[in-house]
Write an enzyme that holds these catalytic residues in place. Sequence first.
Site, PDB file in Angstrom:
ATOM      1  N   LYS A  95      84.870  98.383  47.247  1.00 52.50           N
ATOM      2  CA  LYS A  95      86.249  98.636  47.671  1.00 52.50           C
ATOM      3  C   LYS A  95      86.815  97.452  48.449  1.00 52.50           C
ATOM      4  O   LYS A  95      87.957  97.037  48.232  1.00 52.50           O
ATOM      5  CB  LYS A  95      86.322  99.920  48.503  1.00 52.50           C
ATOM      6  CG  LYS A  95      87.747 100.351  48.779  1.00 52.50           C
ATOM      7  CD  LYS A  95      87.894 101.821  49.096  1.00 52.50           C
ATOM      8  CE  LYS A  95      87.344 102.195  50.441  1.00 52.50           C
ATOM      9  NZ  LYS A  95      87.975 103.424  50.964  1.00 52.50           N
ATOM     10  N   SER A  96      86.016  96.900  49.358  1.00 54.60           N
ATOM     11  CA  SER A  96      86.510  95.773  50.166  1.00 54.60           C
ATOM     12  C   SER A  96      86.902  94.590  49.280  1.00 54.60           C
ATOM     13  O   SER A  96      87.956  93.962  49.473  1.00 54.60           O
ATOM     14  CB  SER A  96      85.426  95.321  51.154  1.00 54.60           C
ATOM     15  OG  SER A  96      85.138  96.327  52.087  1.00 54.60           O
ATOM     16  N   ARG A 144      90.812  93.006  48.355  1.00 50.19           N
ATOM     17  CA  ARG A 144      91.081  91.599  48.621  1.00 50.19           C
ATOM     18  C   ARG A 144      91.376  90.827  47.345  1.00 50.19           C
ATOM     19  O   ARG A 144      92.208  89.914  47.336  1.00 50.19           O
ATOM     20  CB  ARG A 144      89.906  90.987  49.397  1.00 50.19           C
ATOM     21  CG  ARG A 144      89.841  91.472  50.852  1.00 50.19           C
ATOM     22  CD  ARG A 144      88.466  91.229  51.465  1.00 50.19           C
ATOM     23  NE  ARG A 144      88.407  91.543  52.884  1.00 50.19           N
ATOM     24  CZ  ARG A 144      88.267  92.768  53.374  1.00 50.19           C
ATOM     25  NH1 ARG A 144      88.184  93.811  52.545  1.00 50.19           N
ATOM     26  NH2 ARG A 144      88.211  92.974  54.685  1.00 50.19           N
ATOM     27  N   GLY A 156      93.329 102.826  55.087  1.00 47.04           N
ATOM     28  CA  GLY A 156      93.470 102.009  56.277  1.00 47.04           C
ATOM     29  C   GLY A 156      93.307 100.531  55.984  1.00 47.04           C
ATOM     30  O   GLY A 156      93.988  99.686  56.574  1.00 47.04           O
ATOM     31  N   ARG A 168      95.857 107.585  62.252  1.00 46.55           N
ATOM     32  CA  ARG A 168      94.990 106.467  62.632  1.00 46.55           C
ATOM     33  C   ARG A 168      95.776 105.400  63.385  1.00 46.55           C
ATOM     34  O   ARG A 168      96.830 104.962  62.930  1.00 46.55           O
ATOM     35  CB  ARG A 168      94.323 105.875  61.387  1.00 46.55           C
ATOM     36  CG  ARG A 168      93.433 106.882  60.682  1.00 46.55           C
ATOM     37  CD  ARG A 168      92.825 106.350  59.400  1.00 46.55           C
ATOM     38  NE  ARG A 168      91.839 105.316  59.657  1.00 46.55           N
ATOM     39  CZ  ARG A 168      91.137 104.713  58.689  1.00 46.55           C
ATOM     40  NH1 ARG A 168      91.328 105.063  57.432  1.00 46.55           N
ATOM     41  NH2 ARG A 168      90.252 103.785  58.982  1.00 46.55           N
ATOM     42  N   GLN A 179      88.630  94.432  59.430  1.00 43.15           N
ATOM     43  CA  GLN A 179      90.030  94.604  59.048  1.00 43.15           C
ATOM     44  C   GLN A 179      90.955  93.814  59.960  1.00 43.15           C
ATOM     45  O   GLN A 179      91.896  93.164  59.495  1.00 43.15           O
ATOM     46  CB  GLN A 179      90.401  96.090  59.069  1.00 43.15           C
ATOM     47  CG  GLN A 179      89.726  96.899  57.977  1.00 43.15           C
ATOM     48  CD  GLN A 179      90.125  98.364  58.015  1.00 43.15           C
ATOM     49  OE1 GLN A 179      90.924  98.788  58.834  1.00 43.15           O
ATOM     50  NE2 GLN A 179      89.549  99.145  57.122  1.00 43.15           N
ATOM     51  N   ASP A 201      80.610 102.415  57.472  1.00 43.16           N
ATOM     52  CA  ASP A 201      81.069 103.445  56.536  1.00 43.16           C
ATOM     53  C   ASP A 201      79.938 104.336  56.040  1.00 43.16           C
ATOM     54  O   ASP A 201      80.192 105.398  55.458  1.00 43.16           O
ATOM     55  CB  ASP A 201      81.769 102.801  55.336  1.00 43.16           C
ATOM     56  CG  ASP A 201      83.158 102.303  55.690  1.00 43.16           C
ATOM     57  OD1 ASP A 201      83.784 102.887  56.585  1.00 43.16           O
ATOM     58  OD2 ASP A 201      83.609 101.323  55.066  1.00 43.16           O
ATOM     59  N   LYS A 241      88.199 106.731  62.119  1.00 42.91           N
ATOM     60  CA  LYS A 241      88.226 106.540  60.670  1.00 42.91           C
ATOM     61  C   LYS A 241      89.165 107.582  60.054  1.00 42.91           C
ATOM     62  O   LYS A 241      90.016 108.156  60.740  1.00 42.91           O
ATOM     63  CB  LYS A 241      86.802 106.640  60.118  1.00 42.91           C
ATOM     64  CG  LYS A 241      85.939 105.414  60.439  1.00 42.91           C
ATOM     65  CD  LYS A 241      86.393 104.219  59.625  1.00 42.91           C
ATOM     66  CE  LYS A 241      85.463 103.037  59.721  1.00 42.91           C
ATOM     67  NZ  LYS A 241      85.901 101.921  58.863  1.00 42.91           N
ATOM     68  N   ARG A 290      84.626 110.952  62.394  1.00 47.32           N
ATOM     69  CA  ARG A 290      83.442 111.216  61.570  1.00 47.32           C
ATOM     70  C   ARG A 290      82.241 111.692  62.390  1.00 47.32           C
ATOM     71  O   ARG A 290      81.353 112.345  61.845  1.00 47.32           O
ATOM     72  CB  ARG A 290      83.084 109.971  60.751  1.00 47.32           C
ATOM     73  CG  ARG A 290      84.056 109.746  59.608  1.00 47.32           C
ATOM     74  CD  ARG A 290      83.744 108.515  58.791  1.00 47.32           C
ATOM     75  NE  ARG A 290      84.627 108.446  57.623  1.00 47.32           N
ATOM     76  CZ  ARG A 290      84.844 107.363  56.913  1.00 47.32           C
ATOM     77  NH1 ARG A 290      84.242 106.219  57.247  1.00 47.32           N
ATOM     78  NH2 ARG A 290      85.647 107.385  55.872  1.00 47.32           N
TER      79      ARG A 290
END
Length: 447
Positions: free
Chosen positions: A28-29, A33, A101, A129, A176, A322, A349, A353
């Site tokens: 995902k990261s 990007r 986020g 958030r 982030q 995560d 998050k 969590r």
Amino acid sequence: MHAPLSPRPLSIAAAGPLKGEVTVPGDKSISHRSLMFAGLAIGTSRIRGLLEGEDVLATAAAMRAMGATIERREDGEWRVAGVGVGGLLQPNTALDMGNSGTSTRLLMGLVASHPITATFTGDASLSKRPMARVIEPLSRMGADFTASPGDRLPLTMRGLCPAVPIEYELPVASAQVKSAVLLAGLNTPGITRVIERVPTRDHSERMLRGFGADLNVEGEVVSIRGEAELRAQDIDVPGDPSSAGFWMVAASIVPGSDVTIRNVLMNPTRTGLIAALRLMGASIEALGTRDVGGEAVADLRVRHAPLSAIEVPPDLAPSMIDEYPVLFVAAAFAKGHTVARGAHELRVKESDRIAAMAAALGLAGVRVEEHEDGLSIEGRDGEPLVGTGGARVASLLDHRIAMAMAVAGMHAARPVAIDDAAPIATSYPGFIATAQALGAQPTWLDA
């Protein structure tokens, strides 16, 4: 505003060993990007293996709204024609970030040094958030913000061009925030510096260099020279280690399991869960380690093994933030008393969590003590969970809570019921189908 999905309750209980091969979605990261950087590059980039979950699609929609041309071909390859650094256009409507986020904070960085105004909205979970940690450094660079109470979404920001280069020390470890400042620095004259005392995932640094940015890392200082020119790239997105983590834990806790996870990103800033599980006695074998686009990738073979409790080393926290929810599940099946702390960020998050997993595991019969920065968990020494007895775990619109508790249910004497598994689609649309292919038996319930 983002329309909420209808709740989809799910039930899952033990159904025997998990066996087979898995290909997890693209990381995902790196997916986020790759779309952003390709959208700022000169030329057309080709992206293969992109995670097509809702979070990443929100990034694609936002980059389109600001001028990039983004198309998905029938063979699954994505083509992105960029606008060039400094070329982002004024969006005509609010940018709907859904549940993401990452999209929100990184795109705020991009907008900060462009002469445009953008409004960010999101779903109910994202709107809770706080964005202060990004607003603060970007304000120093000249961006102006009008946020909802508590520095939350909906939020409108006006970028400044030229922005002001800054040197910023991260008050908390956050990839982030680091990335947001570096992205703002892309279109800012001079050199923007970020100081991070605790290393965090470094995908932005690796990828920006790959696209041609003048970026340097010296010790704890990351610096970027602004007014860069990025060049289009071909990108192969490796498998997401956070998604792979669910199958690592599932295969570890379900007796007789033998699962191979293909093409997993092995960036050292992302392998904390593997390290923690190995400390607990997990059988995780990395096969065929190779380099793909500057990132280490391997196939992981995971076989069932008895787990023992550990005190999780706090220095692993940034490299598996995560993955804590599914680590808590592994601890629930270990022998002894696991202490997993050092994870303050879990409080802010998609849900809190720490509280969510304490409640969920408690409902399934696990003895848990909640701390400000993590949990202590009394493991069941390999015994199945008792299940939730007809009650439903609250996923709190959080995809990782829903998937972690689905894994817990795979070694439960009676079903573990989850009130809403629809949020899983934000990061892992094929999770339920993969569980079934490996031999698990999830059942959708009436809402």
